[in-house]
Scaffold this motif. Structure first.
Motif, PDB file in Angstrom:
ATOM      1  N   LYS A 229       0.839  -1.202   0.000  1.00 34.08           N
ATOM      2  CA  LYS A 229       0.000   0.000   0.000  1.00 34.08           C
ATOM      3  C   LYS A 229       0.874   1.252   0.000  1.00 34.08           C
ATOM      4  O   LYS A 229       1.899   1.305   0.659  1.00 34.08           O
ATOM      5  CB  LYS A 229      -0.912  -0.015   1.230  1.00 34.08           C
ATOM      6  N   GLY A 230       0.456   2.244  -0.777  1.00 37.32           N
ATOM      7  CA  GLY A 230       1.232   3.466  -0.906  1.00 37.32           C
ATOM      8  C   GLY A 230       2.194   3.418  -2.071  1.00 37.32           C
ATOM      9  O   GLY A 230       2.773   4.441  -2.458  1.00 37.32           O
ATOM     10  N   GLU A 231       2.390   2.234  -2.654  1.00 33.94           N
ATOM     11  CA  GLU A 231       3.287   2.087  -3.802  1.00 33.94           C
ATOM     12  C   GLU A 231       2.539   1.559  -5.029  1.00 33.94           C
ATOM     13  O   GLU A 231       3.140   1.022  -5.951  1.00 33.94           O
ATOM     14  CB  GLU A 231       4.444   1.144  -3.450  1.00 33.94           C
ATOM     15  N   VAL A 232       1.215   1.713  -5.014  1.00 39.34           N
ATOM     16  CA  VAL A 232       0.377   1.142  -6.065  1.00 39.34           C
ATOM     17  C   VAL A 232      -0.398   2.249  -6.774  1.00 39.34           C
ATOM     18  O   VAL A 232      -0.993   3.106  -6.120  1.00 39.34           O
ATOM     19  CB  VAL A 232      -0.626   0.121  -5.469  1.00 39.34           C
ATOM     20  N   ASP A 233      -0.391   2.237  -8.104  1.00 39.61           N
ATOM     21  CA  ASP A 233      -1.265   3.133  -8.854  1.00 39.61           C
ATOM     22  C   ASP A 233      -2.378   2.291  -9.484  1.00 39.61           C
ATOM     23  O   ASP A 233      -2.406   1.067  -9.362  1.00 39.61           O
ATOM     24  CB  ASP A 233      -0.491   3.915  -9.918  1.00 39.61           C
ATOM     25  N   LYS A 234      -3.307   2.950 -10.168  1.00 35.89           N
ATOM     26  CA  LYS A 234      -4.481   2.232 -10.675  1.00 35.89           C
ATOM     27  C   LYS A 234      -4.111   1.211 -11.747  1.00 35.89           C
ATOM     28  O   LYS A 234      -4.716   0.132 -11.817  1.00 35.89           O
ATOM     29  CB  LYS A 234      -5.511   3.232 -11.223  1.00 35.89           C
TER      30      LYS A 234
END
Length: 298
Positions: free
Chosen positions: A109-114
């Protein structure tokens, strides 16, 4: 999965993270993600009973469960569904362990884009479908191998038996566990041993793989068998052993050898059965000759 609706169960206790994930999925073009959100594991498990989901996004650190146990409980409730682990950096070790236990993937989490989130979910669903089909075919092949009237055995480079099916053991009057890890030559007399050694040498040199061989029954009697053998090689060409299928021909052993050979040549269906059986054995070969096995003998 363009223009397809994907039903997602999101089990995440952090409202901010849950809202962010749902907003990212709303922005993905050509795919409609329908998200059902649960803040605790027990609610998520309840939702699984009443809804038809395609995938689960699972946080391992929840108010009512933590760590690998969170994955195990979820997977036990829905073993047919792909699960992607959502984790923080502090729980990444648990996430990696969950993948080892059967999760399809993990995302920090926090390192993920759509794009990464959507792609990971679609790949996870596709992999899960493929794995499901493979498991079904493996089980079907295993049943075929165990139910066949032909004897089947695998030997390693040292001619030790790695696998023996029930029919092979029955033919020779043994239990399966009495044969496994024994030398195949323990079940042949001197003449049979020499013939099988010649048989192995020929098939490794690319010469015909169907031969007539003599085995020794536990009672001391002889078993004549039509034997089809294929060598097994590692990707680098190293010899790993061989797989053989045997058919009892003792009852017709009194027939002249040239007549038996003519029967085999004429009986194309026998060769087709052998080819199909070799295909059926592939999952067994994959299981018996694992990477651990490769390392052991190379």
């Amino acid at each position: 999965m363009n223009n397809e609706s994907i039903k997602v169960l999101l089990i995440e206790d952090n409202k901010g993270d849950a809202i962010l994930i749902q907003e990212m999925l709303k922005d993905v073009e050509k795919t409609n993600f329908q998200v059902k959100h649960a803040q605790i594991l027990s609610d998520g498990i309840d939702y699984l009973q009443d809804n038809d989901f395609n995938i689960i996004l699972l946080d391992l650190a929840l108010p009512d469960s933590h760590g690998i146990d969170t994955f195990n409980q979820t997977n036990n409730q829905a073993p047919e569904l792909p699960i992607i682990i959502l984790t923080g950096l502090s729980d990444e070790e648990f996430a990696i362990k969950a993948v080892g236990e059967g999760a399809q993937d993990y995302l920090v989490k926090g390192e993920v884009d759509k794009q990464l989130l959507a792609r990971s979910m679609k790949y996870a669903i596709e992999r899960n479908i493929i794995e499901g089909k493979l498991k079904k075919s493996e089980e079907r092949y295993r049943i075929m191998v165990e139910k066949t009237q032909s004897g089947i055995f695998l030997i390693n480079p040292y001619n030790k038996l790695n696998y023996v099916n029930k029919q092979m053991a029955n033919m020779l009057g043994y239990q399966i566990n009495e044969m496994r890890n024994k030398s195949i030559f323990d079940f042949m007399d001197k003449e049979g041993k020499k013939a099988f050694q010649d048989h192995l040498k020929k098939i490794r040199n690319g010469i015909g793989n169907i031969h007539e061989l003599k085995f020794k029954n536990k009672s001391g009697s002889q078993l004549w068998a039509l034997t089809s053998t294929n060598p097994i090689y590692k990707g680098n060409g190293n010899y790993l052993g061989s797989v053989s299928i045997i058919t009892d021909i003792s009852a017709r052993k009194g027939v002249e050898k040239n007549i038996i050979e003519a029967m085999v040549e004429k009986d194309k269906s026998y060769r087709m059965i052998i080819a199909n059986m070799m295909e059926a054995i592939k999952p067994l070969i994959a299981q018996e000759y694992s990477e651990e096995y490769y390392d052991k003998f190379n």
